[in-house]
Motif scaffolding. Sequence first.
Motif, mmCIF file in Angstrom:
data_model
loop_
_atom_site.group_PDB
_atom_site.id
_atom_site.type_symbol
_atom_site.label_atom_id
_atom_site.label_comp_id
_atom_site.label_asym_id
_atom_site.label_seq_id
_atom_site.Cartn_x
_atom_site.Cartn_y
_atom_site.Cartn_z
ATOM 1 N N GLY A 171 3.768 -76.522 -75.183
ATOM 2 C CA GLY A 171 4.982 -76.943 -75.865
ATOM 3 C C GLY A 171 6.253 -76.793 -75.053
ATOM 4 N N THR A 172 6.136 -76.324 -73.796
ATOM 5 C CA THR A 172 7.292 -76.138 -72.923
ATOM 6 C C THR A 172 7.172 -77.042 -71.704
ATOM 7 O OG1 THR A 172 7.518 -73.827 -73.600
ATOM 8 C CG2 THR A 172 8.607 -74.473 -71.556
ATOM 9 N N GLU A 173 8.274 -77.662 -71.322
ATOM 10 C CA GLU A 173 8.271 -78.463 -70.106
ATOM 11 C C GLU A 173 8.472 -77.554 -68.901
ATOM 12 O OE1 GLU A 173 9.943 -82.760 -68.730
ATOM 13 O OE2 GLU A 173 11.425 -81.406 -69.590
ATOM 14 N N LEU A 174 7.539 -77.599 -67.954
ATOM 15 C CA LEU A 174 7.601 -76.786 -66.751
ATOM 16 C C LEU A 174 7.762 -77.665 -65.519
ATOM 17 C CD1 LEU A 174 4.709 -74.221 -67.404
ATOM 18 C CD2 LEU A 174 7.170 -73.897 -67.798
ATOM 19 N N LEU A 175 8.414 -77.115 -64.502
ATOM 20 C CA LEU A 175 8.572 -77.796 -63.218
ATOM 21 C C LEU A 175 7.748 -77.074 -62.167
ATOM 22 C CD1 LEU A 175 12.460 -78.237 -63.036
ATOM 23 C CD2 LEU A 175 10.796 -79.899 -63.830
ATOM 24 N N ALA A 176 7.242 -77.842 -61.197
ATOM 25 C CA ALA A 176 6.605 -77.255 -60.016
ATOM 26 C C ALA A 176 7.253 -77.875 -58.795
ATOM 27 C CB ALA A 176 5.102 -77.523 -60.011
ATOM 28 N N SER A 177 7.587 -77.041 -57.809
ATOM 29 C CA SER A 177 8.223 -77.527 -56.585
ATOM 30 C C SER A 177 7.488 -76.975 -55.371
ATOM 31 C CB SER A 177 9.702 -77.116 -56.535
ATOM 32 O OG SER A 177 9.834 -75.701 -56.637
ATOM 33 N N GLY A 178 7.350 -77.810 -54.340
ATOM 34 C CA GLY A 178 6.669 -77.407 -53.116
ATOM 35 C C GLY A 178 7.595 -77.501 -51.928
ATOM 36 N N PRO A 189 12.739 -74.418 -67.346
ATOM 37 C CA PRO A 189 14.149 -74.813 -67.315
ATOM 38 C C PRO A 189 15.091 -73.855 -68.028
ATOM 39 C CG PRO A 189 12.778 -76.726 -67.719
ATOM 40 C CD PRO A 189 11.869 -75.531 -67.775
ATOM 41 N N GLU A 190 14.558 -73.000 -68.894
ATOM 42 C CA GLU A 190 15.409 -72.051 -69.603
ATOM 43 C C GLU A 190 15.545 -70.711 -68.878
ATOM 44 O OE1 GLU A 190 17.136 -73.031 -72.197
ATOM 45 O OE2 GLU A 190 16.174 -74.985 -71.990
ATOM 46 N N GLU A 191 14.794 -70.541 -67.792
ATOM 47 C CA GLU A 191 14.827 -69.285 -67.053
ATOM 48 C C GLU A 191 15.534 -69.468 -65.709
ATOM 49 O OE1 GLU A 191 13.745 -66.460 -68.282
ATOM 50 O OE2 GLU A 191 12.878 -67.324 -70.108
ATOM 51 N N LYS A 192 16.135 -68.398 -65.225
ATOM 52 C CA LYS A 192 16.877 -68.462 -63.963
ATOM 53 C C LYS A 192 15.961 -68.429 -62.749
ATOM 54 C CE LYS A 192 20.428 -66.048 -61.272
ATOM 55 N NZ LYS A 192 21.376 -64.891 -61.229
ATOM 56 N N ASP A 193 14.936 -67.596 -62.806
ATOM 57 C CA ASP A 193 14.039 -67.408 -61.673
ATOM 58 C C ASP A 193 12.694 -68.075 -61.928
ATOM 59 O OD1 ASP A 193 15.931 -65.774 -60.297
ATOM 60 O OD2 ASP A 193 15.350 -64.077 -61.573
ATOM 61 N N ALA A 194 11.952 -68.278 -60.849
ATOM 62 C CA ALA A 194 10.622 -68.876 -60.969
ATOM 63 C C ALA A 194 9.723 -67.967 -61.806
ATOM 64 C CB ALA A 194 10.026 -69.090 -59.585
ATOM 65 N N VAL A 195 8.922 -68.581 -62.671
ATOM 66 C CA VAL A 195 8.004 -67.801 -63.502
ATOM 67 C C VAL A 195 6.685 -67.550 -62.777
ATOM 68 C CG1 VAL A 195 9.037 -68.545 -65.662
ATOM 69 C CG2 VAL A 195 7.215 -69.916 -64.658
ATOM 70 N N VAL A 196 6.375 -68.383 -61.780
ATOM 71 C CA VAL A 196 5.181 -68.207 -60.945
ATOM 72 C C VAL A 196 5.539 -68.613 -59.522
ATOM 73 C CG1 VAL A 196 2.814 -68.964 -60.473
ATOM 74 C CG2 VAL A 196 3.556 -68.641 -62.834
ATOM 75 N N GLU A 197 5.052 -67.850 -58.538
ATOM 76 C CA GLU A 197 5.194 -68.215 -57.131
ATOM 77 C C GLU A 197 3.816 -68.174 -56.487
ATOM 78 O OE1 GLU A 197 7.989 -65.670 -55.224
ATOM 79 O OE2 GLU A 197 9.733 -66.560 -56.223
ATOM 80 N N LEU A 198 3.374 -69.320 -55.965
ATOM 81 C CA LEU A 198 2.069 -69.430 -55.326
ATOM 82 C C LEU A 198 2.247 -69.482 -53.815
ATOM 83 C CD1 LEU A 198 0.539 -72.182 -57.654
ATOM 84 C CD2 LEU A 198 0.248 -69.700 -57.840
ATOM 85 N N ASP A 199 1.643 -68.545 -53.115
ATOM 86 C CA ASP A 199 1.728 -68.496 -51.654
ATOM 87 C C ASP A 199 0.614 -69.357 -51.081
ATOM 88 O OD1 ASP A 199 1.996 -67.947 -48.992
ATOM 89 O OD2 ASP A 199 1.812 -65.771 -49.178
ATOM 90 N N VAL A 200 0.962 -70.566 -50.641
ATOM 91 C CA VAL A 200 -0.024 -71.522 -50.140
ATOM 92 C C VAL A 200 -0.415 -71.193 -48.700
ATOM 93 C CG1 VAL A 200 -0.467 -73.975 -49.696
ATOM 94 C CG2 VAL A 200 0.824 -73.284 -51.724
#
Length: 369
Positions: A171-178, A189-200
Motif C-alpha cells: 500500500g506504499t509507493e517505494l523508490l529504488a535508485s542505483g 517518500p515520507e522518510e528522510k533516509d533510505a529504508v534499505v541499502e543494498l551493497d551490490v
Amino acid sequence: MEKRKEPSSPSPAAGGLIKRTRLDGPPPPNGNANNNQIAISSGADTSKALMRSVKRTSSLDAPIVSLAGAHSSEILSCRFDPTGQNIAACSADRSISLWRTYPPNTNYALLTTIHKAPVLDVQWSLTSPSLYSCSADKTVAVTDLGTGTRVRRYRGHTGVVNSLDRAMAGGTELLASGSDDGFVCVWDPEEKDAVVELDVGSPVTAVCWSGDGTQIFVGGLDNVVSVYDLRRQQVVYSLPGHTDTIAGLSLSPSHNHLLSTSFDSTAIVHDVRPFSSSPTRIHRTLYGAPAGNENALLRGGWSRTGEGWVGVGGADRTVTVWEVESGKPVYKLPGHKGTVTSVDFHPREPIILTGSKDATMLLGELDNT
C-alpha cells in the motif's frame, strides 16, 4: 513494415510540433480518422495525383510527431505518465521537460532548478501528481507537478545516480535508485533516509522492481542481472546472458518477463516467473540494436497494449521493435539524428515514444493488428 521519415526542423510557431504527413481536408471531430488521404504527385498539378490511403491507429494529430525545442543537449530518459496524456523527459542539460501527448503537443513546463547536474532518469508517481528524478549530482528528487517545485531531495548516494524505479508495496509507493557508488537505495517518500541499502559491490546502471514490490532487479558493470529479495536483503538468483555492462531493465506488463539491454548490443528477455522451467531463465535473445561505443544507457520498453513487442534504441539512430515470441524485428524506425537512448510505449494506444542524443523526441503510430 512502416518506417519513420527523417524529421525536418521544427517550426517555432508550432511549439516544436511537426506534422509528418499532409492531410487533405479538415480533421474529423474526434481528431482522428481510420484512414487519411495523402496526395502523391511529382508535379505541381495535384488534380492528377495518386491518392494513397494511410491507415490511422491512434489519436495523434499525425502518424509521426516530433517534440523538439525544449532541450539543448541529449535526452537521457523519456516516459509516458500512467494515463498516457503526458510525457516527461530529462536531459544532460540538467532540465526536465513536460509535454502533452495529444494535440496541441505543447511543452507546458521546463524544470531547470531540480538538479545541479545532468538528469539521468525520470519516473512518474503512481499515486500522486509527482515526478521522481535522479541525477549526476548524486541525488534523487521528488517534484510536485502542481507547483513545479522540488519538495524532497534524497542524499544517500555518494556517486552518480544512474537509474530509478517505483512500485507499490504493502500500500506504499517505494523508490529504488542505483548508483556508481555500488549501492541500491530504497526510499519511502515520507522518510528522510533510505529504508534499505543494498551493497551490490560494483557500479549500478539499472534497477527495476518486481511486480509485487518484494524484489529488485539490479544490473551493472558485472554484466549480470541480480535479483534481490528485500525481506532477506540478499541475492536470491541471477540472470546471466550478457557479456558487457547492463544498460537498462524493463518489466513486462504481466510481470512474467524482464527485458535487459547491454553494451554488448543484445537485448535479452528473461523468464522471471517464480517457477521457471529454464535453468538460465533466458526466454529470447534479440539482435539488431547496436549499442555503439558511446557507453550510453539505452533503455528499452514493452508494448503495454499487449505483451508481444519490445523496443530498444541503438547507436544506428533507429529503434528496433521485435515480436518477442518469434524474435523477429517487426519495425526498424528511423528519424533521429543521434543515438536513441530511451523507448517507451503508450499505456493504451499503439504509440511509441523515443528520445535521442539529438535532443528531440518522436511519437510514432504503430500498426499492431
